[in-house]
Design an enzyme around this catalytic site. Structure first.
Site, PDB file in Angstrom:
ATOM      1  N   THR A 113      79.486  -6.389  -0.572  1.00 24.72           N
ATOM      2  CA  THR A 113      80.160  -5.712   0.540  1.00 24.72           C
ATOM      3  C   THR A 113      80.952  -4.499   0.067  1.00 24.72           C
ATOM      4  OG1 THR A 113      80.295  -7.735   1.859  1.00 24.72           O
ATOM      5  CG2 THR A 113      81.867  -5.989   2.385  1.00 24.72           C
TER       6      THR A 113
ATOM      7  N   THR B 164      75.706  -5.548   5.077  1.00 25.15           N
ATOM      8  CA  THR B 164      75.593  -5.510   3.615  1.00 25.15           C
ATOM      9  C   THR B 164      74.367  -6.287   3.162  1.00 25.15           C
ATOM     10  OG1 THR B 164      77.969  -5.237   3.202  1.00 25.15           O
ATOM     11  CG2 THR B 164      76.694  -6.298   1.470  1.00 25.15           C
ATOM     12  N   ASN B 165      74.038  -7.349   3.896  1.00 22.78           N
ATOM     13  CA  ASN B 165      72.999  -8.270   3.443  1.00 22.78           C
ATOM     14  C   ASN B 165      71.588  -7.715   3.553  1.00 22.78           C
ATOM     15  OD1 ASN B 165      75.236  -9.836   3.161  1.00 22.78           O
ATOM     16  ND2 ASN B 165      74.768 -11.219   4.870  1.00 22.78           N
TER      17      ASN B 165
ATOM     18  N   THR C 169      50.092 -13.849 -43.205  1.00 23.51           N
ATOM     19  CA  THR C 169      50.356 -14.873 -42.184  1.00 23.51           C
ATOM     20  C   THR C 169      51.334 -15.867 -42.790  1.00 23.51           C
ATOM     21  OG1 THR C 169      48.453 -16.200 -42.910  1.00 23.51           O
ATOM     22  CG2 THR C 169      48.081 -14.634 -41.118  1.00 23.51           C
TER      23      THR C 169
ATOM     24  N   SER D 254      76.441   0.488 -47.581  1.00 23.25           N
ATOM     25  CA  SER D 254      77.429  -0.478 -48.058  1.00 23.25           C
ATOM     26  C   SER D 254      78.708   0.221 -48.484  1.00 23.25           C
ATOM     27  CB  SER D 254      76.858  -1.274 -49.233  1.00 23.25           C
ATOM     28  OG  SER D 254      77.834  -2.120 -49.808  1.00 23.25           O
ATOM     29  N   SER D 255      79.814  -0.477 -48.313  1.00 23.15           N
ATOM     30  CA  SER D 255      81.104   0.027 -48.788  1.00 23.15           C
ATOM     31  C   SER D 255      81.349  -0.387 -50.240  1.00 23.15           C
ATOM     32  CB  SER D 255      82.229  -0.516 -47.903  1.00 23.15           C
ATOM     33  OG  SER D 255      82.243  -1.939 -47.961  1.00 23.15           O
TER      34      SER D 255
END
Length: 466
Positions: free
Chosen positions: A102, A142-143, A188, A319-320
């Site tokens: 609504t 609204t519906n 596989t 990476s740090s």
């Protein structure tokens, strides 16, 4: 208080920003629903869907003699402005809300009404001249207006998603052509299988995603059936005879979509089956896309202790703490998008099931989940294509050496020496480290000429006769 105007509704008076085109019911929704932070204004196709619906309704009401010419033309012109991208910032309500939509319907009604008032030289809020309810929402609820607007929005969004999908399919296909002569081992269960080309692998990525183009389009076609004219529960109360069919016809002309009126409006009003099946198509796409990203991460693993058959474009330091490390960040982020799609599909399932009797009040979270998925997938497809797929290169020597030293090529000997002897050679190769090629020659099972012919990887890429 000079920056506000007072408007009233069922619950009393409320201050609304003086320059806002929305009104009191939208303001209540702003106050009530601070939930997701994702606003209606974030989804322009949905806003256009609302404008399409309101324009079609106004045209139908005018043609049936319920709306005077001046109001019709002004409402229609304002809807065109919204369709063209104007006033979208005037749709500030949260996508997730109570009230079965609504607030979103009234947001559209109020914006259109107040813009019409401005065009008529009136003040915002002087609704006796153009009312959100009596004029913009005439013959609607609204519906029926809200779900129809959702469907018009999703039809537009699907077209964008399909376009993004088509582009990444073409990108994978181009890589398939580029890598057509790169011999590698197929696998596989993460074990060596038989040779193939990297081109075949990438062409398979293209083919599996291409299948989903038709699935998305076919499922989106269910959105063309709408329940305009149903009003509250499908009985058509307060809508004139012939409104439903005429409104669907007008909506089709305005949007260019083949919109039709649902054959049973009572059934159509609470029905959310079209959302469920479209969401399932997106989930199917996400499952495939995530699997492809898994493969890209595996194929590029290494560079020294992994498969290292392909190189992904380096996008950022990985990476740090570990110098030189570069991670497959683009496939990783796309994987995560796919996980969000899976979760949102479950939300759609629960929301669709939660409807009761003549209405499903959970359509706000349902529509938001689907639209969020489309938005995420569009961005993910573009990101994967632009920042990863087009820049992938092949490590040709790595691929070829794996084939030469693989025990998996013994499979090609089956038709010539039998499964038992092939198994014995494979076992001995594993235990001794000798190559399949040398063991066959040592045992005098086949001539070198015949063995070279059989074990040429190029002869194992497609069916052939002995």
């Amino acid at each position: 208080m000079e920056n506000f105007r007072k408007e009233s509704d069922l619950l009393g008076e409320l201050n609304v920003p003086i320059n806002a085109y929305y009104g009191v019911q939208t303001q209540r929704a702003i106050n009530n629903f601070k939930i997701s932070g994702q606003l209606l204004s974030s989804y322009p196709q949905f806003i256009r869907g609302l404008a399409y619906v309101k324009k079609a309704a106004a045209k139908t009401n005018y043609e049936l003699g319920l709306l005077d010419e001046s109001l019709y033309f002004n409402i229609s012109e304002v809807c065109d402005e919204i369709i063209n991208g104007e006033l979208h910032e005037q749709f500030p309500v949260d996508m997730i809300q109570g009230g079965a939509g609504t607030s979103i319907n009234m947001n559209a009604n109020e914006v259109i009404a107040n813009r019409v008032l401005e065009k008529l030289g009136k003040n915002k809020g002087e609704y006796q001249f153009c009312s959100p309810n009596d004029h913009v929402n005439l013959s609607q609820s609204t519906n029926d207006a809200y779900p129809t607007a959702i469907k018009m929005g999703l039809l537009q969004m699907n077209a964008i998603l399909v376009e993004k999908l088509e582009k990444i399919v073409e990108a994978f296909r181009e890589k398939g052509k580029e890598f057509h002569d790169v011999i590698k081992m197929g696998r596989t269960q993460l074990q060596d299988a038989v040779p193939m080309t990297l081109g075949q692998e990438f062409e398979a990525f293209a083919a599996t995603l291409e299948e989903d183009i038709s699935k998305l389009n076919n499922n989106a076609n269910l959105f063309v059936e709408v329940n305009m004219g149903a009003t509250a529960i499908g009985t058509g109360l307060n809508a004139p005879i012939g409104y439903a069919t005429l409104c669907a016809k007008n909506l089709a002309e305005i949007t260019g979509f083949p919109v039709v009126s649902a054959p049973d409006l009572v059934e159509a009003t609470p029905d959310t089956g079209s959302y469920v099946i479209y969401s399932s198509a997106m989930k199917r796409l996400a499952v495939k896309l995530s699997k492809i990203c898994n493969d890209l991460r595996l194929l590029s693993s290494g560079p020294r202790a992994g498969l290292f058959e392909i190189n992904l474009p380096p996008m950022q330091p990985g990476s740090s703490i570990m110098p030189g490390k570069v991670n497959p960040v683009i496939p990783e982020v796309v994987n995560q998008v796919c996980f969000k799609v899976f979760g949102n599909d479950l939300t759609v399932t629960f929301a669709a099931e939660a409807g009761q009797l003549q209405l499903n009040v959970m359509e706000p979270v349902l529509s938001h989940a689907i639209m969020e998925n489309i938005h995420f997938l569009c961005n993910a497809l573009d990101t994967l294509r632009e920042k990863c797929v087009v820049g992938i290169t092949a490590n040709r020597e790595v691929c070829l050496n794996m084939v030469k030293h693989s025990i998996g090529i013994v499979t090609a000997l089956n038709p010539y020496i039998g499964y038992k002897h092939s198994t014995e050679i494979a076992k001995e190769a594993l235990e001794t480290g000798k190559s399949v090629y040398n063991l066959v020659l040592e045992k005098g099972i086949l001539s070198q000429e015949k063995l070279d012919e059989i074990l040429d990887p190029r002869n194992m890429l497609k069916p052939h006769n002995k």
